[in-house]
Scaffold this motif. Structure first.
Motif, PDB file in Angstrom:
ATOM      1  N   ASP A 172       5.093   6.104  -1.498  1.00 58.60           N
ATOM      2  CA  ASP A 172       5.813   6.773  -0.452  1.00 58.60           C
ATOM      3  C   ASP A 172       7.161   5.786   0.200  1.00 58.60           C
ATOM      4  O   ASP A 172       7.598   6.051   1.118  1.00 58.60           O
ATOM      5  CB  ASP A 172       4.893   7.097   0.739  1.00 58.60           C
TER       6      ASP A 172
ATOM      7  N   SER B 136       2.747  11.703  -4.390  1.00 60.00           N
ATOM      8  CA  SER B 136       3.992  11.480  -3.760  1.00 60.00           C
ATOM      9  C   SER B 136       4.621  12.813  -3.293  1.00 60.00           C
ATOM     10  O   SER B 136       4.955  13.428  -3.864  1.00 60.00           O
ATOM     11  CB  SER B 136       4.807  10.715  -4.681  1.00 60.00           C
TER      12      SER B 136
ATOM     13  N   ASP C 178       0.703  -1.112  -0.008  1.00 61.49           N
ATOM     14  CA  ASP C 178       0.162   0.015   0.055  1.00 61.49           C
ATOM     15  C   ASP C 178       0.806   1.147  -0.069  1.00 61.49           C
ATOM     16  O   ASP C 178       2.108   1.361   0.432  1.00 61.49           O
ATOM     17  CB  ASP C 178      -0.741   0.177   1.288  1.00 61.49           C
ATOM     18  N   GLU C 179       0.398   2.267  -0.545  1.00 58.86           N
ATOM     19  CA  GLU C 179       1.032   3.709  -0.669  1.00 58.86           C
ATOM     20  C   GLU C 179       2.352   3.453  -1.056  1.00 58.86           C
ATOM     21  O   GLU C 179       3.435   3.881  -0.697  1.00 58.86           O
ATOM     22  CB  GLU C 179       0.967   4.367   0.969  1.00 58.86           C
TER      23      GLU C 179
ATOM     24  N   LYS D  26      -2.465  14.439   4.513  1.00 60.43           N
ATOM     25  CA  LYS D  26      -2.360  13.292   3.595  1.00 60.43           C
ATOM     26  C   LYS D  26      -3.432  11.906   4.234  1.00 60.43           C
ATOM     27  O   LYS D  26      -3.146  11.645   5.351  1.00 60.43           O
ATOM     28  CB  LYS D  26      -1.127  12.956   3.191  1.00 60.43           C
ATOM     29  N   GLY D  27      -4.255  11.515   3.620  1.00 53.20           N
ATOM     30  CA  GLY D  27      -5.183  10.468   3.949  1.00 53.20           C
ATOM     31  C   GLY D  27      -6.422  10.834   4.796  1.00 53.20           C
ATOM     32  O   GLY D  27      -7.282  10.115   4.950  1.00 53.20           O
TER      33      GLY D  27
ATOM     34  N   GLY E 211      -0.802   2.601  -5.196  1.00 58.53           N
ATOM     35  CA  GLY E 211      -0.623   4.057  -4.940  1.00 58.53           C
ATOM     36  C   GLY E 211      -1.029   5.066  -5.674  1.00 58.53           C
ATOM     37  O   GLY E 211      -1.504   4.865  -6.927  1.00 58.53           O
TER      38      GLY E 211
END
Length: 685
Positions: A243, A271, A239-240, A580-581, A266
């Motif tokens: 990053d 980013s 995940d992600e 973020k998120g 992602g």
């Protein structure tokens, strides 16, 4: 040797039918993708977590043993939530899935094979504070070279070594690119790093970075272990992925080499963490490392209105590198275009935001559903003061309140000494800023000067107590002499500039990894202080704002949440990185001006503007219903000259018709209506 292959059911029609009902076409294609490498470009609000969760459930229902699935996430909590949902979907025991952060999974593997690397299986994991303490002893033991005033503090050395580890760069390269002020000390820092490494091993201890470094070493240096886990992990999900750092991406490649069933999820457009070692190229170059990879795009956005997404799509399209995609709104329009709100100056910007927030609350939008986002923490200075004046309760996601940060309190301590020479706490704080003066020496100095502190220090009465502390004490006395001059007491802005020029800017450089950002905070504080005609009035205003409307006076410390509302109803203030998120019904983006957003510091890097635009995109896509973008047209520069400020390039590169332009005017309040206006918060029309 005879090979036996376990046959699995090719499909489970009744369950696939359920997946079809609960997923859209884009999501369904990802969840049911055939084996092989896959890159999933998941746009903001497109249901990324849902897709990963259903993918794990699908694999288990297809007969993949849970123990042969590795799910790498950026928090252990995220992994637990996903696996809990998988268990609900499948009814299976998912405890054997290797789920968690890279560090968590690496620790599980290293515990099994620590002996291969010369560690005991019972090795200790040093937390950040423990690692810093061990580094401090290494710095002390390396020798006199580290006692120079310019040698970085343990926390800065820790950041240097960590960045080098996670980006697979040499110490010299990291110093040259990110810490040029410490390049002359490269040899000493390298000796500290070597000693730190030796002592960790001698103590059977690893820090967080070692969990990744040693995991990779285990896979590269011990073929039998590498083969074991390459075979074990039939399916790897990350995940992600945008990053991840280079070290994490290399570990994924080592683990995926047998089956190549690696699915990374992602959004290249989100980013935004290059400054802490994330490699944007990991996701961008994934198709080059896995030429057979399928690329999926999740472009159906369930979060924001069409009008907000129109601005976000137009903005990110200006980036040259990336995977093209266009977010499509699954929500109907609410008839609101994002508002572009030019303000006269920073005070009007703060007043507008506070007033509009009060209006929204009256219209039924809870404070919990409203956020104010900014590029840098110092951008919130005037707004925090305005919110406090209006008794609007808030929480700060990006750290403690502006005036509670260590560097702000350090500088204010000098001013407090001048205004009140008997302020013991301010004296002890300022004394500890002198090189080689610790708490014990600061206490002895205070005991010697407490009857008439400022006079006695300026007269030299305490010189004998600190005569072996180098030039720091003489510079401290000279600074106090300058600050105490009568003409300086009426100019707190100049006092702050003096403090910076006579030692504190150098202190920031060796004490903090983000010294430049903290320096900008203090310059902004000086600009703000310029509006006051005395140091006393400046400090009094700050103290009153901290205690206004409370039952009893409190010092300007401690709380990072302003009281005044229901405990569960707090406005959110956040840097974009911290946001973020997250998402809110209403989002304000303040200081949307060139020179502020994008950050001038970020633009020094070759790809800095594109990363800043991705950060802007993240800010835009946090909003569900309403988006307000504001900037002050007139600002005071560091020399207190008023200059005209342009809107951010990220604003002007978007077609103007996508915005609703607001004109802000200060309301004229007559005496008859003043009381009523106070009740509604003094809104602006």
């Amino acid at each position: 040797m005879r090979k036996y292959v376990i046959k699995r059911a090719s499909n489970l029609p009744e369950r696939l039918a359920r997946y079809r009902e609960e997923l859209n076409d884009e999501q369904f294609a990802v969840v049911t993708a055939p084996p092989g490498p896959a890159l999933v470009i998941a746009g903001a609000g497109s249901g990324k977590t849902r897709v990963i969760t259903y993918r794990v459930a699908y694999l288990i229902e297809q007969g993949v043993a849970p123990a042969r699935i590795m799910l790498a996430t950026f928090t252990n909590r995220a992994a637990r939530e996903m696996l809990r949902r998988v268990e609900q979907l499948t009814g299976s025991d998912v405890r054997r899935v290797w789920g968690g952060t890279f560090h968590h999974i690496g620790n599980l593997i290293l515990r099994r094979h620590a002996l291969c690397l010369g560690y005991g299986a019972n090795y200790t994991i040093l937390d950040t504070e423990d690692a810093r303490d061990l580094l401090a002893t290494c710095i002390e033991d390396v020798g006199r070279a580290t006692r120079t005033r310019r040698f970085p503090k343990p926390e800065v050395v820790q950041d240097i070594l960590s960045f080098a580890s996670n980006t697979a760069r040499s110490l010299g390269e990291v110093l040259a690119r990110r810490y040029p002020q410490f390049e002359p000390l490269a040899a000493e820092i390298a000796r500290v790093a070597d000693l730190y490494r030796e002592r960790k091993r001698a103590r059977n201890a690893m820090d967080y970075d070692d969990l990744l470094l040693n995991w990779k070493s285990l896979l590269e240096e011990h073929a039998e272990v590498a083969e074991l886990y390459a075979e074990q992990f039939e399916h790897i999900l990350v995940d992600e992925f945008q990053d991840t750092n280079r070290l994490q991406a290399e570990i994924v490649d080592l683990l995926a080499r047998a089956h190549r069933n690696v699915m990374v999820v992602g959004d290249d457009a989100q980013s935004i963490f290059a400054w802490r070692g994330a490699e944007w190229t990991n996701i961008y170059e994934f198709p080059q490392r896995y030429p057979e990879a399928r690329i999926f795009r999740l472009e159906s956005n369930y979060r924001s209105t069409p009008e907000i997404l129109a601005v976000a799509n137009a903005s990110i399209a200006a980036n040259r590198q990336g995977f093209p995609k266009t977010l499509r709104a699954m929500r109907a329009s609410l008839g609101w275009r994002p508002a572009l709100v030019p303000c006269r100056d920073v005070d009007q910007q703060a007043a507008f935001v506070a007033s509009r927030i009060l209006e929204l609350r009256d219209e039924g939008v809870p404070l919990e559903e409203i956020a104010v986002l900014y590029r840098s923490h110092y951008h919130s200075l005037e707004l925090q003061l305005e919110l406090t004046r209006r008794n609007i309760p808030y929480r700060v996601y990006s750290g403690v309140r502006f005036f509670e940060q260590a560097h702000i309190k350090d500088v204010l301590a000098y001013l407090r000494i001048i205004v009140n020479p008997h302020d013991e706490l301010a004296w002890k704080r300022a004394l500890r800023l002198i090189p080689q003066v610790g708490p014990a020496t600061a206490n002895r100095v205070w005991e010697a000067i407490s009857t008439d502190p400022l006079t006695m220090v300026r007269r030299g009465d305490a010189d004998a107590l600190v005569q072996r502390r180098g030039d720091g004490w003489a510079e401290f006395r000279a600074l106090l002499d300058m600050l105490a001059r009568e003409e300086m007491r009426g100019d707190p802005a100049r006092q702050i500039e003096l403090i910076l020029a006579h030692g504190y800017e150098a202190h920031l450089a060796h004490a903090y990894e983000n010294a430049e950002a903290r320096l900008e905070d203090l310059r902004q504080l000086a600009r703000y202080a310029a509006r006051y005609d005395s140091t006393e009035s400046f400090l009094s205003e700050l103290a009153l704002l901290a205690t206004e409307r409370y039952d009893a006076p409190k010092p300007l410390v401690g709380e990072d949440t302003v009281m005044g509302g229901a405990e569960d109803e707090l406005l959110s203030l956040s840097s974009v990185h911290q946001a973020k998120g997250l998402e809110w019904r209403v989002v304000f983006i303040i200081w949307a001006a060139d020179g502020r957003f994008p950050s001038p510091r970020a633009l020094r890097e070759a790809e800095g503007e594109e990363e800043e635009r991705r950060l802007w995109y993240v800010a835009l896509t946090r909003a569900r219903d309403q988006l307000y973008i504001t900037y002050p047209a007139l600002v005071a520069d560091y020399a207190q000259q008023t200059v005209l400020q342009r809107p951010s390039r990220f604003v002007t590169e978007v077609p103007v018709e996508l915005f609703d332009i607001w004109q802000v005017e200060d309301e004229t309040i007559d005496t008859e209506s003043a009381e009523e206006d106070e009740e509604v918060g003094g809104y602006l029309n």
